[in-house]
Design a protein around this motif. Sequence first.
Motif, PDB file in Angstrom:
ATOM      1  N   THR A 257       0.859  -1.183   0.000  1.00 40.28           N
ATOM      2  CA  THR A 257       0.000   0.000   0.000  1.00 40.28           C
ATOM      3  C   THR A 257       0.895   1.233   0.000  1.00 40.28           C
ATOM      4  O   THR A 257       2.106   1.148   0.164  1.00 40.28           O
ATOM      5  CB  THR A 257      -0.914   0.053   1.245  1.00 40.28           C
ATOM      6  N   GLU A 262       3.240   2.280  -4.827  1.00 39.99           N
ATOM      7  CA  GLU A 262       3.485   3.138  -5.989  1.00 39.99           C
ATOM      8  C   GLU A 262       4.864   2.872  -6.599  1.00 39.99           C
ATOM      9  O   GLU A 262       5.011   2.746  -7.826  1.00 39.99           O
ATOM     10  CB  GLU A 262       3.366   4.602  -5.564  1.00 39.99           C
ATOM     11  N   GLU A 301      -2.728   6.090 -11.793  1.00 41.40           N
ATOM     12  CA  GLU A 301      -3.101   6.338 -10.401  1.00 41.40           C
ATOM     13  C   GLU A 301      -3.073   5.009  -9.665  1.00 41.40           C
ATOM     14  O   GLU A 301      -3.681   4.028 -10.113  1.00 41.40           O
ATOM     15  CB  GLU A 301      -4.492   6.963 -10.321  1.00 41.40           C
ATOM     16  N   THR A 303      -3.469   2.720  -6.044  1.00 46.24           N
ATOM     17  CA  THR A 303      -4.108   2.724  -4.733  1.00 46.24           C
ATOM     18  C   THR A 303      -4.152   1.312  -4.154  1.00 46.24           C
ATOM     19  O   THR A 303      -4.215   0.333  -4.887  1.00 46.24           O
ATOM     20  CB  THR A 303      -5.540   3.293  -4.818  1.00 46.24           C
ATOM     21  N   THR A 305      -6.132  -0.917  -0.933  1.00 43.39           N
ATOM     22  CA  THR A 305      -7.206  -0.861   0.049  1.00 43.39           C
ATOM     23  C   THR A 305      -7.591  -2.266   0.488  1.00 43.39           C
ATOM     24  O   THR A 305      -7.434  -3.222  -0.280  1.00 43.39           O
ATOM     25  CB  THR A 305      -8.451  -0.146  -0.531  1.00 43.39           C
ATOM     26  N   SER A 313     -14.342   7.274  -3.799  1.00 40.58           N
ATOM     27  CA  SER A 313     -12.931   7.185  -3.414  1.00 40.58           C
ATOM     28  C   SER A 313     -12.190   8.464  -3.785  1.00 40.58           C
ATOM     29  O   SER A 313     -12.404   9.048  -4.856  1.00 40.58           O
ATOM     30  CB  SER A 313     -12.278   5.991  -4.113  1.00 40.58           C
ATOM     31  N   LYS A 315      -9.185   8.680  -4.658  1.00 40.03           N
ATOM     32  CA  LYS A 315      -8.362   8.405  -5.835  1.00 40.03           C
ATOM     33  C   LYS A 315      -9.151   8.614  -7.125  1.00 40.03           C
ATOM     34  O   LYS A 315      -8.619   9.104  -8.122  1.00 40.03           O
ATOM     35  CB  LYS A 315      -7.828   6.970  -5.776  1.00 40.03           C
ATOM     36  N   ALA A 340      -5.186  -0.868  -8.903  1.00 43.11           N
ATOM     37  CA  ALA A 340      -5.693  -1.022  -7.533  1.00 43.11           C
ATOM     38  C   ALA A 340      -5.273  -2.362  -6.927  1.00 43.11           C
ATOM     39  O   ALA A 340      -5.497  -3.409  -7.532  1.00 43.11           O
ATOM     40  CB  ALA A 340      -7.219  -0.904  -7.520  1.00 43.11           C
TER      41      ALA A 340
END
Length: 405
Positions: A257, A262, A301, A303, A305, A313, A315, A340
Motif C-alpha cells: 500500500t 506506488e 493512479e 491505490t 485498500t 474514493s 483516488k 488497484a
Amino acid sequence: MRLLILSDAISRKQSPDKSPYYIPPYDVHLEVGNPTQPDLSFSIFDYDVSVVHVEQGDSNAQSNFIGNTLKIFQDSLLALENGRTIICLPQSQDFAVGTRSAYKWLAHLQVELKDNFGEDIKSSGAGRAQVIQDYLKYAPKYYQVVMKPQYTPQNTLAVVDDTEIVVGLEHQIGKGTLVILPPPLLDNGHYFLTMPNLIGVARRYYERAQRHVPVGDAPQWIEPYLVPHAKALTNKIKKLTDEKTKYDRIAHVLYGTGDELESSVALLLEQLGLDIEPQRKGANIDLKAKHPKLGIGFAVEVTGTKGTIQKDSKKIAQALQYQMDRGGTPEEKDRLIIVANTQYHLDPKERTRESFSPNAVGLLSSIEALLITTVQLYEQWRQVHEGNRSAEDLIQELHSKSGLY
C-alpha cells in the motif's frame, strides 16, 4: 528492506516525501511512526527491522507510550521469533506512569536496563564492525546501562570507556535479534548525518538475517588481501542480491500500500520498457509513463485498500480532476489507468472477483479509463518475463483498452 522507525523526534523531523539520506542504498522502504501517539497503528511484525527510540516527554506522551508498550512487546516477540530485528535506542531513564514502567516490555525480552547517564562510549566486541563504529560517532551519550543478559565479545557492541560497563549489545531471541544501542544525535545539525548510519546498522542485521555477507562488517583495509575468487564471489553475491531485491519489490504489488506500492508499480512498468516519471506529492495522478519506441503514454493512479474501489474514493476524484485538466494538452491521448491493490491483506486466491464497485466502473468507463488490479498487472508482467508474450504487445493492449481489464 522494510524498515520501521518509531520515534517522536524522528517523526517530527522526517518529511514524508523526502528520503532521510541522500546516498545509496535507495531500496530501503522506510516508514516512521510516533510511539507516543494513542492507539499505535504500526505493527512491528510487518517489518524486517524496527527501531524503537524512547524519549521521556510530557505526561500525555509518557502515558500514551506506556499504553502502547503491550502492543510493542507482543509485536516484538512475534517478530523476533520469526527472525526479525528490533533495535531499541533508549533516551530516557526508566520513567513510570502509575505502576507501569517504560522498559518493562524489554524485561520480558530478557533484557533489563538500569537508570544511568554518561558519556565516553567506545565500541567493543561485535561493535567493532565498521557500521557500528560509524553509528557510535553520532551517539555520544548513554542513558541506560544494560544489566542482562551475560555478555561475551560476540554480543557486546558498546561499553563505557575504562569501566567496560556495557551500554550496547545484541541478544538473540528466537530466530531474531534484539539490539540495544545508545541513542543518536537528532538535532538539526546532525540529523542527515545520523540517519544514514542508523539505517546502515539496520541493514547490517537485515543482511545477517537474510544470510547475506555483511560486507560492512569488514574493515576497509581487507580488500587488497582478498584472493581473486573471493572478490568474484562478493561481486556475484551483490549482483544476485540486487536481482532478488528487484523481484521482491515487484512482487510487493501483490500486498503493498501507499508509497511502497506506488514504487513497486513503477518498477514493474519500467521492466516492461516504459519510462516512468513519478509525480509530486499532492498531484492528481501518481505516475506518468511513456514508451520510447511505441510513442504512447499513460497516466497512472495507484491505490491499495482492504476493500473495493468505490465511486466516492479520493483516488477516483483525483483521476477525474486530472482527466479534466489535461484536456487540450499533448497528454490528452494518454491512457488513464487506475491500478488497484484491493483486499491487499488477503492471498489473491481468497479475494473476491469484484475489485471496483459497479458505480465506480460506470463512472471511470465513461472517461475511458482502464481499471486493472495489481494481481492482473503482475500476472501479465509474469507472462512477459517468462517469454509467453512480448512487452510491446502488452503495452499496446493496455493502451487500447478501457473499462474493466
